[in-house]
Design a protein around this motif. Structure first.
Motif, PDB file in Angstrom:
ATOM      1  N   ILE A  41      11.957  30.779  -5.284  1.00  0.00           N
ATOM      2  CA  ILE A  41      10.842  29.842  -5.119  1.00  0.00           C
ATOM      3  C   ILE A  41      11.308  28.575  -4.395  1.00  0.00           C
ATOM      4  O   ILE A  41      10.615  28.058  -3.519  1.00  0.00           O
ATOM      5  N   ALA A  42      12.510  28.127  -4.742  1.00  0.00           N
ATOM      6  CA  ALA A  42      13.047  26.929  -4.086  1.00  0.00           C
ATOM      7  C   ALA A  42      13.136  27.144  -2.574  1.00  0.00           C
ATOM      8  O   ALA A  42      12.820  26.251  -1.785  1.00  0.00           O
ATOM      9  N   ASP A  43      13.565  28.336  -2.175  1.00  0.00           N
ATOM     10  CA  ASP A  43      13.685  28.621  -0.742  1.00  0.00           C
ATOM     11  C   ASP A  43      12.348  28.890  -0.084  1.00  0.00           C
ATOM     12  O   ASP A  43      12.056  28.388   0.992  1.00  0.00           O
ATOM     13  N   LYS A  44      11.539  29.699  -0.743  1.00  0.00           N
ATOM     14  CA  LYS A  44      10.322  30.158  -0.077  1.00  0.00           C
ATOM     15  C   LYS A  44       9.247  29.084  -0.035  1.00  0.00           C
ATOM     16  O   LYS A  44       8.543  28.952   0.963  1.00  0.00           O
ATOM     17  N   TYR A  45       9.084  28.338  -1.099  1.00  0.00           N
ATOM     18  CA  TYR A  45       7.952  27.419  -1.175  1.00  0.00           C
ATOM     19  C   TYR A  45       8.364  25.948  -1.190  1.00  0.00           C
ATOM     20  O   TYR A  45       7.513  25.072  -1.147  1.00  0.00           O
ATOM     21  N   ASP A  46       9.628  25.684  -1.376  1.00  0.00           N
ATOM     22  CA  ASP A  46      10.044  24.292  -1.481  1.00  0.00           C
ATOM     23  C   ASP A  46      11.121  24.027  -0.429  1.00  0.00           C
ATOM     24  O   ASP A  46      11.162  24.728   0.584  1.00  0.00           O
ATOM     25  N   ARG A  47      11.977  23.062  -0.663  1.00  0.00           N
ATOM     26  CA  ARG A  47      12.963  22.730   0.360  1.00  0.00           C
ATOM     27  C   ARG A  47      14.375  23.096  -0.065  1.00  0.00           C
ATOM     28  O   ARG A  47      15.324  22.340   0.139  1.00  0.00           O
ATOM     29  N   GLY A  48      14.474  24.225  -0.744  1.00  0.00           N
ATOM     30  CA  GLY A  48      15.803  24.763  -0.999  1.00  0.00           C
ATOM     31  C   GLY A  48      16.518  24.197  -2.208  1.00  0.00           C
ATOM     32  O   GLY A  48      17.728  24.356  -2.336  1.00  0.00           O
ATOM     33  N   TYR A  49      15.782  23.542  -3.103  1.00  0.00           N
ATOM     34  CA  TYR A  49      16.427  23.066  -4.331  1.00  0.00           C
ATOM     35  C   TYR A  49      15.393  22.869  -5.426  1.00  0.00           C
ATOM     36  O   TYR A  49      14.189  22.882  -5.162  1.00  0.00           O
ATOM     37  N   GLY A  50      15.890  22.705  -6.623  1.00  0.00           N
ATOM     38  CA  GLY A  50      15.029  22.406  -7.761  1.00  0.00           C
ATOM     39  C   GLY A  50      15.700  21.354  -8.626  1.00  0.00           C
ATOM     40  O   GLY A  50      16.901  21.088  -8.492  1.00  0.00           O
ATOM     41  N   HIS A  51      14.914  20.768  -9.513  1.00  0.00           N
ATOM     42  CA  HIS A  51      15.425  19.689 -10.362  1.00  0.00           C
ATOM     43  C   HIS A  51      15.230  20.078 -11.827  1.00  0.00           C
ATOM     44  O   HIS A  51      14.095  20.242 -12.282  1.00  0.00           O
ATOM     45  N   PHE A  52      16.326  20.227 -12.551  1.00  0.00           N
ATOM     46  CA  PHE A  52      16.241  20.545 -13.981  1.00  0.00           C
ATOM     47  C   PHE A  52      16.041  19.252 -14.762  1.00  0.00           C
ATOM     48  O   PHE A  52      16.694  18.245 -14.493  1.00  0.00           O
ATOM     49  N   THR A  53      15.132  19.300 -15.731  1.00  0.00           N
ATOM     50  CA  THR A  53      14.672  18.064 -16.372  1.00  0.00           C
ATOM     51  C   THR A  53      15.133  17.957 -17.825  1.00  0.00           C
ATOM     52  O   THR A  53      15.609  18.922 -18.419  1.00  0.00           O
ATOM     53  N   THR A  54      14.899  16.792 -18.393  1.00  0.00           N
ATOM     54  CA  THR A  54      15.260  16.547 -19.791  1.00  0.00           C
ATOM     55  C   THR A  54      14.375  17.341 -20.743  1.00  0.00           C
ATOM     56  O   THR A  54      14.623  17.356 -21.936  1.00  0.00           O
ATOM     57  N   ARG A  55      13.341  17.966 -20.235  1.00  0.00           N
ATOM     58  CA  ARG A  55      12.484  18.806 -21.066  1.00  0.00           C
ATOM     59  C   ARG A  55      12.901  20.268 -20.959  1.00  0.00           C
ATOM     60  O   ARG A  55      12.134  21.165 -21.273  1.00  0.00           O
TER      61      ARG A  55
END
Ligand code: SF4
Lengths: 98, 142, 542
Positions: free
Chosen positions: C74-88
């Motif tokens: 999903i990070a590659d196909k729909y976003d800009r190649g990364y994701g952010h893991f959160t405190t939740r």
């Protein structure tokens, strides 16, 4: 000056009102005087922009500068990922927001 | 009185005007009452045998107290009409139905096709309520 | 791990179609943004500073390798190649297009994932201990109980329009690694003298503008009444929680204003009534779920030996790995905090690598931690050196768990439209300035929020930093002495705030006070608790 910013409804991209349409570049933003509400209502209803609002800005030699840092970061992109901003080749671009 | 756009009952709708919870206790002949978000639905429990219509008002859709009010009444055995009125949106009516509402009188009428789709969206449910649908855990364990 | 059956799958599939329909209605102009906003929020889609942001639920932080791989896709196909893991314990994507959102949810549903109730005034994704199922000190694996809560809370018809958002956490150890008492409901699973499992309920904790530590309102709810008790807690809140003021609408304010005893009395009365309603799933359902969380096929008699001859490896083992309940195994934390990096961010390539390593070395399992790191819970010690080498080569081998470089930072003004100040650059500068002293300083939890909403848990940091807006300029307040866990405490503000460089200097000074006054074996927090605020103030402002 008063300028308008919002997001493209479909893509979410940050846009600025250039007097005719919505531009990706804050440099294109125009002073809307006291017409902000009229333009916002018309453009939102036509779904040409989403969640748009008016902000104060000044005209500087290098272009239009929103008064608040929040809109300057909107205009540029995340300062911690210059590669993802509108000015990926300009290492100094981040200093403009501060 | 708000006319229901959707009604899931076969009995005759009650024509009486709905009175407030406060005045209901004194008006021993009233059969219809209207609950506002701040009212305590439990105040009605001693009178359930003579109530035939409860309108629950949702002045703004985000105020969810009416969902609890509806369930409390159904859990106490109330079998009359329970009507959601006010800022009732299409994306909420399925939740309301689950909480016991069987009539809907939105301020702004809903698109009937959208409403029908919303009522039918989920084949199964995780939680039991008094709407009689078996929760998924009951289906799993027969 | 939990596997969806046809019911669970049908539920998320129906949700995707519902949202597809809602997006279509919005794009075609049949509904306004005011009407659409709560609908997209219920599906985790925010409109943020630069674009739409999608928050994907990772229930109790547990992921399979297939799910992790999908997050990379999903990070590659729909976003800009990364994701952010959160405190939740969730993941967020920052550059989502509204028109793509239904397809993304469909892709997520194909691996039994969703974004349901990751926003809105409803019961949010339930969090848990990142070492659940691996921890040597747990009474029982808490995740089946969290899964029970996930199902109960999903599309709960009564609790989808609460006064405010509602967060639950479930743990099963005395060592609280999930900040349980800083949740709306924190549940600690315990055993009584007869060996029966029960749930201790802590209600009314939270951070934000008015941080509060949840009091225990019932030390032992029998486990076959846990859902009913939760329902009672929620119903009292839904009926009586404040709706006149957004900042007073969380359950902590209700518990505080009523007093713990009166709130508890109301809950117990509601509970007695709800017990007559038959809403509790049978124990057979819990057992069905528990069977899916059975221990993986650990190799009996696996060796506990480790070759520690590579000093970098030895440091990483000592810092980032924790004892496993199974001999020969170890739980590994992969730091998403490289020196000077963006806390919690991972590239699609890194996400895929972690998925592959989980498949090959951790029985297909990963965890997201509330400190924005990733855990491989079940690694055989014999595999550990090779695993570390692969992580290290991908920039994932930083040895800094719970050290000064392991900073929690919310997205702040670089991404978040609610922010007052940027969080990430401050984290980067502190990490760069102090990481070479990491070992000398030892355990130090530093947490940064870009505004009072406290997504960066600044109240619970040994050192906390809060970004504020001072006449349009970013300014940072410093807090000391916060802590989550069994001895939860809230940080105190040191005094006037600092600018961006000033806050980095201030953190350095605070560590210097600690280093010069600590006694044997004291962590930063211990020293602060012993000597108090005064010496720190003196160093900062004196
Ligand atoms: S703490 Fe504030 S700035 Fe940071 S993510 Fe939360 S809302 Fe945004």
């Amino acid at each position: 000056m008063k300028i308008l910013t919002g997001n493209d409804l479909k893509t979410g991209a940050v846009t600025w009102w250039d007097g005719v349409q919505w531009s990706l570049h804050v440099e294109d933003a125009v002073d809307v005087g006291d017409h902000a509400d009229t333009i916002l209502a018309r453009e939102s209803a036509a779904r040409r922009v989403n969640a748009a609002y008016a902000v104060d800005a000044t005209k500087e030699p290098e272009g239009v500068r929103p008064a608040h840092i929040k809109e300057r970061i909107r205009a540029l992109g995340p300062t911690v990922r210059m590669d993802l901003t509108l000015k990926p080749a300009d290492p100094e671009a981040g200093t403009w927001v501060i | 009185m708000a006319e229901p756009q959707f009604r899931f009952r076969d009995d005759e709708p009650v024509g009486d005007p709905a009175v407030t919870v406060d005045s209901f206790g004194e008006q021993s002949n009233a059969a219809a009452v209207r609950i506002e978000p701040g009212d305590d639905a439990r105040d009605l429990l001693p009178h359930l045998d003579r109530i035939r219509l409860v309108e629950v008002n949702f002045p703004v859709f985000g105020d969810g107290r009416g969902y609890s009010a509806a369930r409390l009444l159904r859990e106490a055995g109330y079998a009359g009409e329970l009507r959601a009125v006010g800022d009732v949106l299409v994306d909420q009516i399925a939740f309301m139905r689950r909480c016991g509402f069987d009539a809907f009188a939105p301020d702004v009428p809903l698109n009937p096709a959208d409403a029908e789709a919303a009522f039918a969206r989920f084949d199964h449910v995780y939680q039991p309520t008094t709407d009689g649908r078996a929760p998924i855990w009951a289906l799993r364990h027969g | 791990m939990y596997k969806y059956d046809t019911y669970d799958q049908a539920m998320v599939d129906a949700r995707v179609e519902e949202f597809r329909d809602q997006v279509k209605r919005r794009l075609e102009g049949h509904i306004t943004e005011d009407q659409f906003k709560p609908l997209r929020l219920m599906n985790g889609l925010y409109l943020q500073l630069h674009a739409y942001m999608l928050r994907v639920a990772v229930p109790y932080g547990t992921l399979s390798s297939a799910q992790m791989r999908m997050l990379g896709y999903i990070a590659d196909k729909y976003d800009r190649g990364y994701g952010h893991f959160t405190t939740r314990q969730n993941i967020q994507y920052n550059w989502i297009k509204l028109e793509d959102a239904p397809d993304i949810l469909a892709d997520l549903a194909s691996v039994e994932m969703h974004a349901i109730q990751t926003s809105g005034n409803c019961i949010r994704n339930t969090t848990s201990d990142q070492y659940a199922g691996a921890a040597a000190d747990e009474v029982i694996d808490p995740r089946p109980y969290a899964e029970l809560i996930r199902q109960w809370s999903t599309f709960h018809p009564e609790f989808s329009f609460l006064p405010r958002k509602f967060k639950m956490a479930v743990i099963a150890s005395d060592t609280d690694r999930a900040a349980m008492r800083l949740h709306d409901i924190g549940i600690q699973l315990v055993k009584n003298d007869a060996g029966e499992v029960g749930a201790a309920f802590y209600v009314g904790g939270g951070m934000g503008r008015t941080p509060m530590v949840a009091p225990c309102i019932n030390p032992f709810v029998p486990i076959d009444q846990m859902i009913t008790y939760s329902e009672a807690c929620l119903r009292v809140y839904n009926r009586y929680g404040r709706r006149d003021n957004k900042y007073k609408a969380r359950i902590k304010i209700l518990v505080h204003e009523l007093g713990k005893d009166e709130y508890t009395r109301q809950v117990e009365a509601e509970f007695a009534h709800l017990l007559t309603q038959g809403i509790e799933p049978p124990l057979a359902e819990l057992h069905r779920i528990q069977a899916q969380f059975a221990d993986p096929a650990f190799e009996a008699g696996a060796s506990d030996d480790l070759d520690r001859s590579d000093p970098d490896f030895a440091l990483w083992v000592d810092t980032n790995c924790v004892v496993h309940k199974q001999p020969g195994y170890i739980a590994v934390t992969i730091s998403l905090k490289p020196v000077g990096g963006i806390p919690g961010d991972a590239s699609a390539d890194q996400i895929r690598l972690m998925a592959d390593l989980a498949r090959d070395h951790s029985f297909d399992e990963l965890r997201v931690t509330h400190a924005q790191n990733i855990v491989l819970p079940h690694v055989k010690k014999a595999d550990l050196y090779g695993l570390w080498q692969q992580l290290d080569a991908a920039g994932l081998g930083t040895a800094n768990l719970d050290r000064i470089g392991d900073i929690i930072a919310c997205p702040g003004l670089d991404y978040c439209s609610l922010a007052n100040a940027r969080s990430i650059p401050v984290a980067q500068k502190i990490s760069e300035r102090l990481s070479d002293r990491s070992e000398a300083i030892g355990e130090l939890k530093l947490k940064i929020s870009g505004c009072i909403n406290a997504c960066g848990h600044h109240h619970a940091g040994h050192i906390g930093i809060l970004g504020v807006d001072r006449k349009g300029v970013e300014n940072y307040q410093l807090l000391l002495g916060g802590c989550e866990g069994a001895d939860t405490s809230l940080g105190q503000i040191t005094g006037p705030g600092f600018d961006e460089d000033g806050i980095v200097d201030a953190v350095e000074k605070a560590t210097e006070v600690y280093l010069s006054t600590r006694q044997d074996g004291e962590r930063f927090l211990d020293t602060y608790r012993r000597i108090g605020m005064a010496p720190f103030k003196e160093a900062l402002y004196g």
